[in-house]
Design a protein around this motif. Structure first.
Motif, PDB file in Angstrom:
ATOM      1  N   THR A 277       0.766  -1.153   0.179  1.00 12.25           N
ATOM      2  CA  THR A 277      -0.029   0.064  -0.110  1.00 12.25           C
ATOM      3  C   THR A 277       0.734   1.239   0.078  1.00 12.25           C
ATOM      4  OG1 THR A 277      -0.202   0.144   2.567  1.00 12.25           O
ATOM      5  CG2 THR A 277      -1.983  -1.255   1.184  1.00 12.25           C
TER       6      THR A 277
ATOM      7  N   GLN B 245      -4.225  -4.623  -2.486  1.00 13.63           N
ATOM      8  CA  GLN B 245      -3.155  -3.475  -1.734  1.00 13.63           C
ATOM      9  C   GLN B 245      -2.357  -2.698  -2.981  1.00 13.63           C
ATOM     10  OE1 GLN B 245      -0.763  -4.623   1.762  1.00 13.63           O
ATOM     11  NE2 GLN B 245      -2.144  -6.948   1.501  1.00 13.63           N
TER      12      GLN B 245
ATOM     13  N   LYS C  55      -4.973  -0.108  -4.082  1.00 14.49           N
ATOM     14  CA  LYS C  55      -5.226   0.889  -3.369  1.00 14.49           C
ATOM     15  C   LYS C  55      -3.803   1.795  -3.351  1.00 14.49           C
ATOM     16  CE  LYS C  55      -7.569  -1.816   0.209  1.00 14.49           C
ATOM     17  NZ  LYS C  55      -7.433  -2.501   1.472  1.00 14.49           N
TER      18      LYS C  55
END
Length: 327
Positions: free
Chosen positions: A80, A107, A110
């Motif tokens: 992330t 992730q 994101k």
């Protein structure tokens, strides 16, 4: 121009780097791995299987420079926190093996990547697309996809073709080179056999091939069993299929079936040969499987079929094919 990042620079990640760095339509913008980038540059240049990189590859502060192209080198454990948004990454090739669930792969989304292509089968809620079989179902709405694994890419086409005759049952034994998930000397491992010295023994290991094949070929659910036997070679695999078909057949009929497929609708995916091959001959082969017609045997409706494949080069070829489809 598709902007690509690679997360995880193991065997598959490094081979993809080598193959993508000068590929038309691809810009390799970043790689991420916890190893030191000078060590990474060394492993990209010198490879024990495929030889020395034919171009130039050097380490620079925060980057790998290959054939004059600057690729950002990151060492971030938390996906992330990766700068995918700032780097305008279109697709992350998730090759670490650590983020193969949907939650794990998300992730990267994101962090700003548009899409993720795994280098393994992934969890059951991630679309499983084997190139040459069902890649046509890919839509632009899918953000995370799986290409399966090297064994799945070999087996799917073979079983689909033979099921035209009708498969009652199949036993798959994939004789496979040892991998990084085994030990070179005896050591503890949750799968005891994987902890034995990989270069000194023939080692049966558990695999998830059966589950993957049943997802792709639901008509064969309950009819497939599989195991992988790791052998003391560093590259290459031989898939051994023992099948009971619905009707009697002949060796000539089976070989003609695959020779015809390899020359037509499966061209580039399946290769057919009657040369007396050994595993070394498969190194660098781009096909998902190479049917060895010299080793086909049939007794009534019982068939033995042998296929070779390069577990690294053939598989990365299918990943690159899927990248083209995603584009």
């Amino acid at each position: 121009m598709m902007r690509i990042a690679i997360n995880g620079m193991g065997r598959i990640g490094r081979l993809l780097f080598r193959r993508l760095i000068d590929m038309d339509g691809i810009e390799l913008v970043a790689v991420n791995d916890i190893m030191d980038s000078d060590n990474l540059a060394y492993l990209l240049k010198y490879d024990s299987i495929y030889g020395t990189f034919t171009g130039t590859v050097v380490h620079a502060p925060g980057a790998i420079v290959a054939n004059g192209k600057n690729v950002k080198a990151l060492q971030q454990k938390d996906p992330t926190l990766l700068p995918w948004k700032d780097l305008r990454v279109d697709v992350v090739l998730e090759c670490s093996g650590s983020f193969s669930s949907r939650e794990g792969a998300e992730q990267h989304l994101k962090a700003g990547a548009r899409k993720v292509l795994l280098s393994t089968t992934g969890s059951a809620d991630i679309p499983l697309l084997v190139y040459g079989f069902n890649q046509h179902v890919l839509t632009n709405e899918e953000t995370i996809i799986s290409p399966g694994g090297c064994m799945t890419n070999c087996s799917t086409h073979i079983l689909y073709i033979l099921n035209a005759i009708g498969i009652k049952s199949v036993q798959c034994n994939i004789l496979h080179s040892y991998t990084s998930r085994q030990e070179l000397v005896d050591a503890p491992h949750k799968q005891f056999r994987r902890g034995r010295a990989a270069a000194e023994a023939i080692i049966p290991v558990e695999i998830d091939l059966q589950q993957s094949l049943e997802r792709l070929l639901p008509a064969l659910k309950g009819k497939i069993a599989s195991v992988s036997t790791r052998v003391p070679v560093a590259n290459g695999a031989m898939a051994d299929f023992t099948l009971q078909l619905e009707q009697e057949t002949t060796r000539q009929e089976i070989n003609k079936l695959f020779a015809t497929a390899a020359a037509n609708e499966y061209k580039g995916i399946i290769e057919y040969t009657e040369d007396p091959l050994v595993s070394l001959d498969i190194k660098g082969n781009t096909h998902s499987c190479v049917i060895d017609g010299t080793l086909t045997s049939v007794v009534g409706n019982h068939v033995k079929l042998i296929a070779w494949f390069d577990n690294e080069y053939g598989f990365t070829t299918r990943m690159i094919d899927l990248l083209g489809k995603m584009a």
